[in-house]
Design a protein around this motif. Structure first.
Motif, PDB file in Angstrom:
ATOM      1  N   HIS A  19      -7.200 -12.763 -11.522  1.00 59.30           N
ATOM      2  CA  HIS A  19      -6.829 -11.109 -10.429  1.00 59.30           C
ATOM      3  C   HIS A  19      -5.238 -11.765 -10.356  1.00 59.30           C
ATOM      4  N   ASN A  71      -5.031  -6.344 -11.974  1.00 59.06           N
ATOM      5  CA  ASN A  71      -4.938  -5.788 -10.350  1.00 59.06           C
ATOM      6  C   ASN A  71      -6.458  -5.324 -10.621  1.00 59.06           C
ATOM      7  N   ALA A  88      -2.045   0.554 -10.015  1.00 62.81           N
ATOM      8  CA  ALA A  88      -1.009  -0.778  -9.740  1.00 62.81           C
ATOM      9  C   ALA A  88       0.512  -1.042  -8.808  1.00 62.81           C
ATOM     10  N   GLN A  95      -0.347  -1.209  -5.400  1.00 66.83           N
ATOM     11  CA  GLN A  95      -1.073  -1.749  -4.718  1.00 66.83           C
ATOM     12  C   GLN A  95      -0.187  -3.316  -4.651  1.00 66.83           C
ATOM     13  N   GLN A  96       0.763  -3.402  -5.637  1.00 66.17           N
ATOM     14  CA  GLN A  96       1.901  -4.178  -5.550  1.00 66.17           C
ATOM     15  C   GLN A  96       2.506  -4.443  -4.822  1.00 66.17           C
ATOM     16  N   ARG A 156       2.757  -3.250 -12.229  1.00 66.69           N
ATOM     17  CA  ARG A 156       3.002  -4.345 -11.921  1.00 66.69           C
ATOM     18  C   ARG A 156       4.478  -4.998 -11.959  1.00 66.69           C
TER      19      ARG A 156
END
Ligand SMILES: Cc1cc2nc3c(=O)[nH]c(=O)nc-3n(C[C@H](O)[C@H](O)[C@H](O)COP(=O)(O)OP(=O)(O)OC[C@H]3O[C@@H](n4cnc5c(N)ncnc54)[C@H](O)[C@@H]3O)c2cc1C
Ligand code: SF4
Length: 483
Positions: free
Chosen positions: A84, A88, A158, A161-162, A458
């Motif tokens: 991880h 992600n 992604a 989330q980052q 990311r």
């Protein structure tokens, strides 16, 4: 390196698949997970190379030898942390990635690479089952900065989330009714069931990401308006403009773009009712295009009960293995058989479609094709004289790739494009020609792979974080050439 002699003693193992005659009767995933002991054996085969060439194949820079070793030593939690750290959504790539890492693995010189993808899936699935894989990671401090992410495919998810984990207030805007982009409505359930996306969305909601579906940027809200309301905007809208085939008969009934067919099928599998669904039951289906999309059309047509399916490829039949022109560790152009192609259908290579032929009812009844001969470098081709023939069909699916983002005007906002019509942004800053507006995923690089979309998301998040705060702690994997 766990077992110094592992690669000498143990053979490559691949996950079992449900037999064809059973799996074509349902829409569920049919590839089983490697049993724990087999996954450990595969981990033991990894040589922990001084130069881990597997890294050169993986855009995400996945720490493959590290997690191989953890798995061999039964340290699944540490394997999950290592996995991880760079990815992600490994339970997704562990199912649908074409695994360029395996082509680049040193053990692939004799064509017996470590089963990296299967190990990845084992780690990710076990982490979810044991409770750690989907545990929300909450930011320790909030920045108070607002970011809008447009598009909820793997790149947008992604990035979101980052950015949420970096403490920003993130809203994802999605024009469709469900989240996930091509993961949801392109890739069929038999390759990846959709609960994997839903579970990640729940994790992201718990991390503070807000999702708004049914909101089209450019239709419901302007990009300019969005920029004015946020400190940064990330465009992750994909590249789903399909390549057309403007030949005689294109207007006939029964000739459709692949995504029309796949989206409807995925909706029905999800429980929706689709009026006048484009359906392959009892039909002679021709799929134009030999790639991933074409393969998904084939597997879907077989499950719907097509009478026959013929998949046509313009390029010649590839060689069975690597040739001298494409040495290891490059991604080779070689014959590949997808799981859908294992299930049935015919494949034709070096065939060009000349026209769609109408039947008495005004709908397509055949395609007229010719055989073509390619030059050795596959740059030019010529028709083989007298080779024309017809292939009977009543459904034609155009799966010849995508030519870039659907919307090229950005509704008045001057976002510059590259010569291919993608949003222009470099792989360092990810910023477009409009300050504070960033781009990633297929919208920036053109139709590609999920693993690239995650990398793009990311990296773009890192660029946005640095733009908003002057610095960033988000992980980075430098750009490298990989397929
Ligand atoms: C049929 C098919 C099968 C594939 N199979 C594989 C595979 O097996 N393995 C693999 O690695 N790759 C596969 N790919 C490629 C992969 O799915 C894509 O490269 C990846 O999904 C790109 O991610 P993305 O986030 O950039 O864009 P997308 O997944 O395309 O998501 C873009 C999202 O943006 C939304 N959007 C667009 N415009 C707007 C707007 N104006 N406002 C709001 N929202 C908007 C769209 O609705 C969509 O949800 C496949 C592609 C197709 C078409
Ligand atoms: S290249 Fe293959 S054998 Fe070498 S470290 Fe990577 S996975 Fe292990």
């Amino acid at each position: 390196m766990g077992k110094p002699t592992g690669f000498l003693e143990l053979e490559r193992a691949e996950p079992e698949k449900e037999p064809v005659q059973e799996r074509v009767r349902h829409w569920r995933e049919f590839e089983r997970r490697l049993p724990v002991l087999e996954a450990r054996d595969q981990g033991a085969r990894c040589m922990n190379c001084g130069i881990p060439f597997c890294h050169t194949g993986c855009p995400l820079g996945n720490r493959i030898p590290d997690w191989n070793d953890h798995v061999y030593k039964d340290r699944w939690e540490r394997a999950s942390i290592a996995l991880h750290a760079t990815n992600n959504f490994p339970e997704i790539t562990g199912r649908i990635c074409p695994a360029p890492c395996e082509e680049a693995c040193v053990l692939n010189i004799p064509e017996e690479p470590v089963s990296i993808k299967a190990i990845e899936r084992s780690i990710a699935d076990r982490a979810i089952e044991m409770g750690g894989g989907l545990r929300p990671k909450l930011a320790e401090t909030r920045s108070g900065r607002r970011v809008a992410v447009v598009g909820s495919g793997p790149a947008g998810l992604a990035a979101a989330q980052q950015l949420a984990r970096a403490g920003h207030d993130v809203t994802v805007l999605e024009r469709s009714d469900r989240l996930g982009g091509l993961l949801r409505y392109g890739i069929p359930d038999f390759k990846m069931e959709k609960h994997h996306i839903d579970a990640r969305i729940e994790q992201m909601k718990a991390e503070g990401v807000v999702f708004r579906t049914g909101v089209g940027v450019g239709t419901d809200v302007s990009l300019e308006g969005l920029r004015a309301m946020h400190d940064a905007v990330v465009i992750a809208t994909g590249a789903t403009r399909p390549r057309d085939l403007p030949i005689p008969g294109r207007e006939l009934g029964g000739v459709h773009f692949a995504m029309e067919f796949l989206e409807q099928s995925n909706r029905v599998v999800a429980g929706d009712t689709v009026a006048n669904q484009l359906h392959a039951a009892g039909k002679k289906v021709v799929v134009l295009g030999g790639g991933d999309t074409g393969s998904d059309c084939l597997g879907t047509s077989l499950r719907q009960g097509a009478e026959s399916v013929t998949q046509i490829e313009l390029l010649p039949r590839p060689p069975e293995g690597r040739t001298d022109e494409q040495p290891w560790p490059l991604w080779p152009w070689k014959m590949r058989t997808s799981s859908s192609q294992e299930e049935g259908g015919e494949r034709e290579f070096a065939v060009m479609t000349k026209r769609f032929v109408a039947g008495a009812d005004g709908k397509v009844r055949a395609i007229e094709v010719v055989r073509v001969e390619w030059s050795a470098d596959r740059r030019t081709m010529k028709e083989v004289e007298g080779s024309a023939f017809e292939i009977e069909c009543d459904l034609v699916l155009l799966a010849m790739g995508f030519v870039g983002p659907e919307d090229r005007t950005w509704h008045g906002m001057p976002v510059a494009q590259d010569p291919r019509g993608n949003v222009r942004a470099d792989v360092e800053s990810f910023v477009t020609s409009v300050p504070g507006v960033f781009a990633c995923g297929d919208a920036r690089r053109g139709q590609s792979l999920v693993v690239w979309a995650i990398w793009e998301g990311r990296q773009a998040a890192r660029a946005v974080d640095a733009y908003l705060t002057g610095t960033t702690q988000l992980a980075t994997t430098p750009y490298q050439y990989a397929p």
